[in-house]
Write a protein that holds these residues in place. Sequence first.
Motif, mmCIF file in Angstrom:
data_model
loop_
_atom_site.group_PDB
_atom_site.id
_atom_site.type_symbol
_atom_site.label_atom_id
_atom_site.label_comp_id
_atom_site.label_asym_id
_atom_site.label_seq_id
_atom_site.Cartn_x
_atom_site.Cartn_y
_atom_site.Cartn_z
ATOM 1 N N ALA A 17 3.143 -16.592 115.240
ATOM 2 C CA ALA A 17 3.473 -15.836 114.034
ATOM 3 C C ALA A 17 4.770 -15.184 113.999
ATOM 4 N N ALA A 18 5.414 -15.149 115.269
ATOM 5 C CA ALA A 18 6.695 -14.334 115.293
ATOM 6 C C ALA A 18 7.966 -15.461 115.603
ATOM 7 N N ARG A 19 7.492 -16.921 115.996
ATOM 8 C CA ARG A 19 8.265 -17.746 116.249
ATOM 9 C C ARG A 19 9.610 -17.752 115.501
ATOM 10 N N ALA A 37 15.530 1.473 129.243
ATOM 11 C CA ALA A 37 15.176 2.356 130.468
ATOM 12 C C ALA A 37 13.492 1.643 130.579
ATOM 13 N N GLY A 38 12.830 1.104 129.234
ATOM 14 C CA GLY A 38 11.531 0.868 129.305
ATOM 15 C C GLY A 38 11.305 -0.716 129.862
ATOM 16 N N GLY A 39 12.526 -1.202 129.978
ATOM 17 C CA GLY A 39 12.262 -2.780 130.275
ATOM 18 C C GLY A 39 12.262 -3.560 129.187
ATOM 19 N N LEU A 40 12.811 -3.014 128.068
ATOM 20 C CA LEU A 40 12.827 -3.962 126.949
ATOM 21 C C LEU A 40 14.031 -4.640 126.787
ATOM 22 N N ASN A 41 13.899 -5.795 126.254
ATOM 23 C CA ASN A 41 15.487 -6.374 126.327
ATOM 24 C C ASN A 41 15.944 -6.450 124.682
ATOM 25 N N TRP A 42 17.046 -6.121 124.602
ATOM 26 C CA TRP A 42 17.737 -5.905 123.188
ATOM 27 C C TRP A 42 18.738 -6.841 123.149
ATOM 28 N N MET A 59 9.228 -6.582 119.442
ATOM 29 C CA MET A 59 8.116 -5.751 119.673
ATOM 30 C C MET A 59 6.962 -6.311 120.519
ATOM 31 N N PRO A 60 6.626 -5.752 121.834
ATOM 32 C CA PRO A 60 5.435 -6.235 122.366
ATOM 33 C C PRO A 60 4.326 -6.588 121.341
ATOM 34 N N GLY A 61 3.740 -7.566 121.605
ATOM 35 C CA GLY A 61 2.802 -8.303 120.325
ATOM 36 C C GLY A 61 3.392 -9.096 119.529
ATOM 37 N N GLY A 62 4.535 -9.119 119.209
ATOM 38 C CA GLY A 62 5.183 -9.907 118.285
ATOM 39 C C GLY A 62 5.290 -9.864 116.754
ATOM 40 N N ILE A 81 7.907 -8.722 110.862
ATOM 41 C CA ILE A 81 8.368 -9.900 111.307
ATOM 42 C C ILE A 81 8.774 -10.649 109.945
ATOM 43 N N GLU A 82 7.891 -10.609 108.973
ATOM 44 C CA GLU A 82 8.162 -11.280 107.663
ATOM 45 C C GLU A 82 9.515 -10.608 107.105
#
Length: 100
Positions: A17-19, A37-42, A59-62, A81-82
């Motif tokens: 759904a996020a592709r 710091a939380g390991g999330l890539n921006w 976002m995690p979960g996409g 996403i939409e």
Amino acid sequence: MTDIPEPERAVVLIPKAARDAFAAAIDVRVVATVEDAGGLNWYYAAGTHDADRLEVALMPGGEEIMLRMSNDRSTTVVCPIEQWHDLVGKMIPPDAPRNT
């Protein structure tokens, strides 16, 4: 002769759904990342490291995209996403020909 180590391979799992939205996010020449710091890539546009820039994270979960400016990382905007896909689909890259 110096041996060059094999680059590490990474696996990125993106929900179907996020592709399209994720592809749209990185299609605007986004090739650089900064990790928080939380390991999330921006992700952000290449060549803009020294300028104020928009950073985008899936976002995690996409199901949502987070947006923030590099000069104010304490404030983020989250959009579905939409909505992100609709926004990016209407953007014109600076070097693209314009219909006039």
